[in-house]
Design a protein around this motif. Structure first.
Motif, mmCIF file in Angstrom:
data_model
loop_
_atom_site.group_PDB
_atom_site.id
_atom_site.type_symbol
_atom_site.label_atom_id
_atom_site.label_comp_id
_atom_site.label_asym_id
_atom_site.label_seq_id
_atom_site.Cartn_x
_atom_site.Cartn_y
_atom_site.Cartn_z
ATOM 1 N N GLU A 84 28.466 45.425 28.648
ATOM 2 C CA GLU A 84 29.604 46.198 28.130
ATOM 3 C C GLU A 84 30.469 46.738 29.276
ATOM 4 N N ALA A 85 29.824 47.222 30.325
ATOM 5 C CA ALA A 85 30.576 47.705 31.485
ATOM 6 C C ALA A 85 31.381 46.562 32.100
ATOM 7 N N GLY A 86 30.778 45.396 32.197
ATOM 8 C CA GLY A 86 31.480 44.232 32.736
ATOM 9 C C GLY A 86 32.695 43.861 31.902
ATOM 10 N N GLU A 87 32.545 43.904 30.598
ATOM 11 C CA GLU A 87 33.668 43.584 29.714
ATOM 12 C C GLU A 87 34.782 44.624 29.861
ATOM 13 N N ASP A 88 34.404 45.900 29.905
ATOM 14 C CA ASP A 88 35.401 46.959 30.050
ATOM 15 C C ASP A 88 36.122 46.862 31.397
ATOM 16 N N LEU A 89 35.358 46.584 32.433
ATOM 17 C CA LEU A 89 35.966 46.453 33.757
ATOM 18 C C LEU A 89 36.858 45.216 33.844
ATOM 19 N N SER A 90 36.477 44.151 33.178
ATOM 20 C CA SER A 90 37.312 42.941 33.143
ATOM 21 C C SER A 90 38.633 43.227 32.442
ATOM 22 N N THR A 91 38.576 43.973 31.363
ATOM 23 C CA THR A 91 39.799 44.374 30.660
ATOM 24 C C THR A 91 40.669 45.229 31.567
ATOM 25 N N LEU A 92 40.047 46.165 32.255
ATOM 26 C CA LEU A 92 40.777 47.029 33.176
ATOM 27 C C LEU A 92 41.403 46.208 34.302
ATOM 28 N N LEU A 93 40.693 45.202 34.794
ATOM 29 C CA LEU A 93 41.242 44.324 35.830
ATOM 30 C C LEU A 93 42.482 43.601 35.311
ATOM 31 N N GLY A 94 42.431 43.121 34.089
ATOM 32 C CA GLY A 94 43.596 42.468 33.496
ATOM 33 C C GLY A 94 44.791 43.413 33.427
ATOM 34 N N GLN A 95 44.542 44.642 33.036
ATOM 35 C CA GLN A 95 45.616 45.634 32.983
ATOM 36 C C GLN A 95 46.166 45.914 34.371
ATOM 37 N N ALA A 96 45.276 45.984 35.345
ATOM 38 C CA ALA A 96 45.704 46.256 36.724
ATOM 39 C C ALA A 96 46.567 45.115 37.258
ATOM 40 N N ILE A 97 46.192 43.890 36.959
ATOM 41 C CA ILE A 97 46.968 42.740 37.420
ATOM 42 C C ILE A 97 48.344 42.716 36.744
ATOM 43 N N GLU A 98 48.383 42.986 35.451
ATOM 44 C CA GLU A 98 49.668 43.042 34.745
ATOM 45 C C GLU A 98 50.562 44.130 35.342
ATOM 46 N N THR A 99 49.974 45.262 35.643
ATOM 47 C CA THR A 99 50.728 46.373 36.230
ATOM 48 C C THR A 99 51.243 45.989 37.609
ATOM 49 N N LYS A 100 50.411 45.332 38.394
ATOM 50 C CA LYS A 100 50.825 44.897 39.734
ATOM 51 C C LYS A 100 52.014 43.944 39.648
ATOM 52 N N ILE A 101 51.978 43.029 38.713
ATOM 53 C CA ILE A 101 53.068 42.071 38.547
ATOM 54 C C ILE A 101 54.362 42.797 38.187
ATOM 55 N N GLU A 102 54.286 43.753 37.290
ATOM 56 C CA GLU A 102 55.481 44.495 36.894
ATOM 57 C C GLU A 102 56.011 45.345 38.051
ATOM 58 N N VAL A 103 55.126 45.949 38.810
ATOM 59 C CA VAL A 103 55.552 46.734 39.977
ATOM 60 C C VAL A 103 56.253 45.824 40.978
ATOM 61 N N ARG A 104 55.705 44.645 41.222
ATOM 62 C CA ARG A 104 56.352 43.680 42.128
ATOM 63 C C ARG A 104 57.745 43.298 41.638
ATOM 64 N N ARG A 105 57.853 43.065 40.333
ATOM 65 C CA ARG A 105 59.136 42.683 39.739
ATOM 66 C C ARG A 105 60.180 43.779 39.969
ATOM 67 N N ILE A 106 59.801 45.014 39.732
ATOM 68 C CA ILE A 106 60.728 46.122 39.922
ATOM 69 C C ILE A 106 61.064 46.291 41.393
ATOM 70 N N MET A 107 60.081 46.157 42.254
ATOM 71 C CA MET A 107 60.333 46.292 43.702
ATOM 72 C C MET A 107 61.313 45.213 44.177
ATOM 73 N N THR A 108 61.190 44.015 43.639
ATOM 74 C CA THR A 108 62.131 42.941 43.994
ATOM 75 C C THR A 108 63.541 43.336 43.570
ATOM 76 N N ARG A 109 63.669 43.892 42.389
ATOM 77 C CA ARG A 109 64.999 44.339 41.929
ATOM 78 C C ARG A 109 65.552 45.443 42.827
ATOM 79 N N LEU A 110 64.686 46.360 43.241
ATOM 80 C CA LEU A 110 65.144 47.473 44.076
ATOM 81 C C LEU A 110 65.567 47.003 45.457
ATOM 82 N N GLN A 111 64.963 45.940 45.945
ATOM 83 C CA GLN A 111 65.272 45.456 47.281
ATOM 84 C C GLN A 111 66.533 44.605 47.314
ATOM 85 N N SER A 112 66.978 44.151 46.151
ATOM 86 C CA SER A 112 68.189 43.320 46.141
ATOM 87 C C SER A 112 69.414 44.105 45.751
#
Length: 112
Positions: A84-112
């Motif tokens: 159960e901990a592994g499943e919860d942490l895997s879900t959290l990892l997915g959320q973290a990766i999605e968040t990282k992608i969105e942060v990168r997208r916004i940072m790219t917009r801010l730099q241009s």
């Protein structure tokens, strides 16, 4: 899920969170600079709120990881609890990766 896989998952999650935290902090600095020049810019206000929320997400995620680690530190953690901990942490990892992608997208917009 065996404990070594769980540790690997936690390490990857910590790396994603550290990167995202750094980028969101950098984003806040950049947005503050832009807001000082354009204080009524709705897009910059939205980015400021988003980066602040991302930093709260990172802190909350770190606390969740600590709770998982404390729960698994006992020798009597069952295989089901570990799974159960592994499943919860895997879900959290997915959320973290999605968040990282969105942060990168916004940072790219801010730099241009």
């Amino acid at each position: 899920m065996i404990l070594s896989e769980l540790r690997s998952l936690i390490n990857q999650l910590n790396q994603e969170l550290a990167y995202t935290e750094q980028e969101a902090s950098n984003g806040l600095v950049r947005v503050r600079e832009l807001l000082s020049q354009f204080p009524n810019n709705a897009q910059m206000i939205q980015f400021f709120a988003y980066f602040s929320t991302v930093l709260a997400f990172v802190e909350n995620s770190k606390r969740r990881i600590q709770v998982f680690l404390q729960g698994l530190a006992t020798d009597d953690a069952s295989a089901e609890e570990i799974q159960e901990a592994g499943e919860d942490l895997s879900t959290l990892l997915g959320q973290a990766i999605e968040t990282k992608i969105e942060v990168r997208r916004i940072m790219t917009r801010l730099q241009s």
